[in-house]
Design a protein around this motif. Structure first.
Motif, short mmCIF file in Angstrom:
data_model
loop_
_atom_site.label_atom_id
_atom_site.label_comp_id
_atom_site.label_asym_id
_atom_site.label_seq_id
_atom_site.Cartn_x
_atom_site.Cartn_y
_atom_site.Cartn_z
N SER A 23 1.05 -1.18 -0.02
CA SER A 23 0.02 0.16 0.00
C SER A 23 0.70 1.28 -0.06
CB SER A 23 -0.90 0.05 1.21
OG SER A 23 -1.76 1.09 1.40
N TYR A 24 1.81 1.26 0.68
CA TYR A 24 2.84 2.40 0.77
C TYR A 24 3.57 2.61 -0.48
CZ TYR A 24 2.13 3.47 5.73
OH TYR A 24 1.69 4.04 6.94
N ARG A 25 4.03 1.45 -1.19
CA ARG A 25 4.49 1.73 -2.38
C ARG A 25 3.45 2.50 -3.45
NH1 ARG A 25 9.39 -0.69 -3.48
NH2 ARG A 25 10.23 -2.19 -1.87
N LYS A 26 2.40 1.98 -3.33
CA LYS A 26 1.26 2.34 -4.28
C LYS A 26 1.26 4.02 -3.96
CE LYS A 26 -3.48 1.68 -5.70
NZ LYS A 26 -4.52 1.07 -5.56
N GLU A 27 1.09 4.36 -2.90
CA GLU A 27 1.00 5.79 -2.38
C GLU A 27 2.24 6.44 -2.97
OE1 GLU A 27 0.73 8.27 1.67
OE2 GLU A 27 -0.20 6.37 1.64
N LEU A 28 3.31 5.95 -2.59
CA LEU A 28 4.61 6.80 -3.04
C LEU A 28 4.80 6.95 -4.62
CD1 LEU A 28 7.14 7.89 -2.14
CD2 LEU A 28 8.38 5.51 -2.56
N THR A 29 4.09 5.94 -5.46
CA THR A 29 4.15 6.09 -6.81
C THR A 29 3.08 7.16 -7.31
OG1 THR A 29 4.54 3.64 -7.28
CG2 THR A 29 3.47 4.69 -9.00
N GLN A 30 1.88 7.17 -6.42
CA GLN A 30 0.85 8.09 -6.69
C GLN A 30 1.37 9.79 -6.54
OE1 GLN A 30 -2.43 6.80 -4.47
NE2 GLN A 30 -3.18 5.32 -6.00
N GLN A 31 2.04 9.60 -5.34
CA GLN A 31 2.69 10.86 -5.05
C GLN A 31 3.82 11.57 -5.96
OE1 GLN A 31 3.99 10.02 -1.14
NE2 GLN A 31 2.18 10.79 -0.17
N SER A 32 4.84 10.70 -6.31
CA SER A 32 5.47 10.80 -7.36
C SER A 32 5.16 11.43 -8.62
CB SER A 32 6.72 9.56 -7.56
OG SER A 32 7.38 9.84 -8.53
N GLU A 33 3.74 10.60 -8.98
CA GLU A 33 3.14 11.31 -10.20
C GLU A 33 2.72 12.57 -10.03
OE1 GLU A 33 0.35 8.21 -11.24
OE2 GLU A 33 1.91 6.63 -11.73
N ARG A 34 2.07 12.95 -8.94
CA ARG A 34 1.49 14.12 -8.58
C ARG A 34 2.76 15.18 -8.80
NH1 ARG A 34 -1.77 11.59 -4.80
NH2 ARG A 34 -0.38 12.12 -3.14
N VAL A 35 3.92 14.77 -8.10
CA VAL A 35 5.04 15.78 -7.99
C VAL A 35 5.42 16.11 -9.45
CG1 VAL A 35 7.21 16.10 -7.28
CG2 VAL A 35 5.70 15.39 -5.60
N LYS A 36 5.68 15.15 -10.30
CA LYS A 36 6.14 15.29 -11.56
C LYS A 36 5.17 16.21 -12.31
CE LYS A 36 8.65 11.17 -11.88
NZ LYS A 36 8.72 9.68 -12.35
N LYS A 37 3.78 15.81 -12.25
CA LYS A 37 2.81 17.00 -12.77
C LYS A 37 2.78 18.06 -12.46
CE LYS A 37 -2.25 17.13 -13.40
NZ LYS A 37 -3.55 16.41 -13.05
N LEU A 38 2.97 18.51 -10.81
CA LEU A 38 3.12 19.70 -10.53
C LEU A 38 4.42 20.54 -11.24
CD1 LEU A 38 1.86 19.22 -6.85
CD2 LEU A 38 0.73 20.89 -8.63
N GLU A 39 5.40 19.67 -11.07
CA GLU A 39 6.54 20.29 -11.62
C GLU A 39 6.63 20.59 -13.14
OE1 GLU A 39 9.48 17.23 -10.85
OE2 GLU A 39 9.88 18.15 -8.95
N THR A 40 5.87 20.14 -13.94
CA THR A 40 5.77 20.16 -15.20
C THR A 40 4.83 21.55 -15.37
OG1 THR A 40 6.06 17.74 -15.77
CG2 THR A 40 4.81 19.25 -17.36
N GLN A 41 3.62 21.34 -14.65
CA GLN A 41 2.93 22.89 -14.73
C GLN A 41 3.49 24.17 -14.25
OE1 GLN A 41 -0.35 21.62 -12.10
NE2 GLN A 41 -1.33 20.65 -13.38
N ILE A 42 4.35 24.02 -13.28
CA ILE A 42 5.21 25.19 -12.80
C ILE A 42 6.22 25.37 -13.91
CG2 ILE A 42 6.98 25.89 -11.20
CD1 ILE A 42 5.49 24.37 -9.07
N LYS A 43 6.72 24.58 -14.55
CA LYS A 43 7.85 25.02 -15.53
C LYS A 43 7.26 25.36 -16.76
CE LYS A 43 10.61 22.05 -18.65
NZ LYS A 43 11.06 20.60 -18.81
N ASP A 44 5.94 24.78 -17.27
CA ASP A 44 5.05 25.40 -18.36
C ASP A 44 4.92 26.78 -18.25
OD1 ASP A 44 5.66 23.20 -19.72
OD2 ASP A 44 3.69 22.09 -19.25
N ALA A 45 4.23 27.08 -16.76
CA ALA A 45 3.67 28.45 -16.54
C ALA A 45 5.03 29.62 -16.67
CB ALA A 45 3.26 28.39 -15.17
N GLY A 46 6.23 28.97 -16.23
CA GLY A 46 7.49 29.96 -16.42
C GLY A 46 7.21 30.96 -15.34
N GLU A 47 7.31 32.00 -15.90
CA GLU A 47 7.14 33.37 -14.83
C GLU A 47 5.96 33.71 -14.15
OE1 GLU A 47 9.86 35.35 -14.00
OE2 GLU A 47 11.11 34.14 -15.02
N GLY A 48 4.90 32.92 -14.98
CA GLY A 48 3.65 33.36 -14.65
C GLY A 48 3.05 32.27 -13.69
N ALA A 49 3.90 31.43 -13.11
CA ALA A 49 3.44 30.53 -12.12
C ALA A 49 3.08 31.03 -10.73
CB ALA A 49 4.53 29.62 -11.90
#
Length: 121
Positions: A23-49
């Motif tokens: 269960s913790y492995r599954k949770e860690l995978t989901q959290q990792s995916e959320r972090v990557k998604k947020l990092e991508t959103q912030i990177k795409d927003a650039g200065e406007g983040a």
């Protein structure tokens, strides 16, 4: 209903810990995916983040670190439970215990031994 045997208790303990670890492995995978998604959103927003996105990212990373920290003590508990189960199996086999309980215990033992090293996500 009779009380469960020590072998049954040890078997269930290993099964529960392995399930918890999965269960913790599954949770860690989901959290990792959320972090990557947020990092991508912030990177795409650039200065406007906005500042909130950075805060949410920081919180998600913190949660991921906390989840990652669980694996070391959990691994130790699994190792201890596996050791107890091995002892109970040896005792049950020497006393000619119920074959079905011994078989279930051996299956749980394999699950416990198959638990991998802590993930490095």
């Amino acid at each position: 209903m009779p009380a469960p045997s020590p072998l049954t208790i040890a078997t269930q303990s290993v099964q529960r810990l392995v399930k918890e670890e999965k269960s913790y492995r599954k949770e860690l995978t989901q959290q990792s995916e959320r972090v990557k998604k947020l990092e991508t959103q912030i990177k795409d927003a650039g200065e406007g983040a906005d500042d909130n996105a950075a805060y949410v990212l920081k919180q998600e990373q913190k949660a991921m670190d906390e989840t990652r920290a669980i694996f070391v003590p959990l691994g130790e508990r699994i190792a201890q439970a596996v050791q107890r189960l091995e002892e109970q199996i040896a005792t049950a086999e020497s006393e000619s215990g119920p074959a079905d309980e011994i078989q279930k215990a051996k299956e749980a033992l394999e699950l416990g031994k198959a638990v991998e090293e802590p993930p490095v996500v």
